[in-house]
Design an enzyme around this catalytic site. Structure first.
Site: not given
Ligand SMILES: *Cc1c(COP(=O)(O)O)cnc(C)c1O
Length: 365
Positions: A35, A130, A256, A304
């Protein structure tokens, strides 16, 4: 000459980390979680190193499409499932497996017209609150799904909120075991932290593990453990060069806000890297950095386009010297991204994902 900052994606490190994760969860199949554009590495760039996985897990339908365009014919899992009814058409067309975490997604499936039933992963909310059905509602969701002609195999999944902590998976694992008792289907529970820490336990590794961060060489339970402990290699390096050198005297400031002042004579290098490249602005004086592969520290505020570094330990360094913000230096020295993230009060995940589009990226074998 272009500005000297650049990132490198290490194909061999991805392969190595994947092998480490396989060894940590023997006999389980591995979803490589890609992802967020493969955690900022670039889906296309990470693909070669991760194609040894059993499947790819992601969120974005456009990314799933890109994976199919790369020629990946194996499993793809949408970790958040579909967002609207017409996403199911793409699932049918591209043969995407998808998570089902709420009633609305079951409704969409029930009215979806398809010749090919879908493989779905029914998600239990085991305490993270969640996504997913509560234990009380899990079975009725399964029964409803199971009755749909649009649904083929139903797998069972959950996600841990605290897999990086001692005892962090005990309660959710018990909830998952109880809620899924005597339901058929494959199971998937473990993210990177659970895979590395508990992958030898059959109930945790189950049928599919879902590591993300560890595949990229980031450590999910840093600082309790580090990359060397888990045998992980950085899949991303961010390197640049010194484009300026200043000689400070006692009382002179740099950057800065004049937040750093020299207490005596000090040579300072100015690096072509700033927060517009994705380097965290929250890194205070003292954040580790490598110059010519030698460890030193940043000085003053990140701006930056530039950062100042301490050349006190590097009398030979000068204009053009190599700087490693994280990852691997030319001489092989390593600076774990987790250390830089900690200095910024965040995690390696965020730094990887925030690599800015203006940074050119190359893929190394
Ligand atoms: C992002 C995600 C993972 C991977 O998590 P990591 O901590 O990067 O290994 C696994 N399962 C779900 C549902 C996720 O959203």
């Amino acid at each position: 000459m272009p500005r000297p900052i650049h990132a490198t994606i290490h194909t061999e490190a991805l392969r190595h980390n994947l092998a480490r994760l396989r060894a940590a969860a023997p006999d389980a199949r591995v979803w490589a979680v890609v992802k967020a554009n493969a955690y900022g590495h670039g889906l296309e760039r990470a693909f070669e190193g991760l194609r040894g996985a059993d499947g790819f897990a992601l969120l974005d339908l456009a990314e799933a499409e890109r994976l199919r365009q790369l020629g990946w014919r194996g499993p793809i899992l949408l970790l958040e499932g579909v967002f609207e009814a017409r996403d199911l058409e793409l699932c049918s067309r591209l043969n995407l497996w998808h998570t089902v975490h709420c009633d609305a997604q079951i409704d969409m499936l029930a009215s979806h017209k398809t010749h090919q039933p879908h493989r779905v992963f029914l998600k239990l909310n085991s305490g993270m609150n969640r996504l997913g059905f509560t234990p009380a509602r899990f079975r009725s969701a399964w029964t409803r799904l199971n009755a749909l002609p649009q649904v083929d195999e139903i797998s069972l999944m959950t996600h841990f909120a605290d897999a990086d902590l001692a005892g962090g998976i005990d309660a959710p694992l018990a909830r998952f075991t109880e809620a899924t008792q005597d339901l058929p289907g494959e199971r998937s529970l473990a993210n990177s932290a659970a895979t590395l820490r508990h992958g030898l336990e059959p109930a945790v590794r189950a049928d599919w593990v879902r590591p993300g961060i560890a595949a990229y060489g980031g450590v999910p339970d840093y600082p309790e453990h580090d990359a060397a402990h888990w045998g992980l290699q950085p899949a991303m390096s961010l390197n640049s060069r010194l484009i300026g050198v200043q000689q400070l005297q006692a009382g002179d400031a740099v950057g800065y806000g004049s937040s750093f002042r020299a207490s005596g004579p000090l040579r300072v290098g100015v690096v072509a890297c700033g927060y517009a490249d994705g380097y965290p602005r929250h890194c205070a004086t003292g954040t580790p950095v490598l110059v010519d592969g030698v460890r030193t520290r940043t000085l003053g505020r990140v701006s930056m386009d530039m950062i100042a570094v301490d050349l006190g330990v590097l009398p030979e360094a000068g204009l053009g010297s190599e700087v490693t913000l994280w990852g691997r230096a030319g001489n092989g020295a390593l600076l774990p991204i987790d250390e830089v993230a900690q200095a910024a009060g965040t995690v390696g995940y965020e730094l990887m994902c925030a690599l800015a589009p203006r940074v050119p990226v190359t893929v190394a074998p």
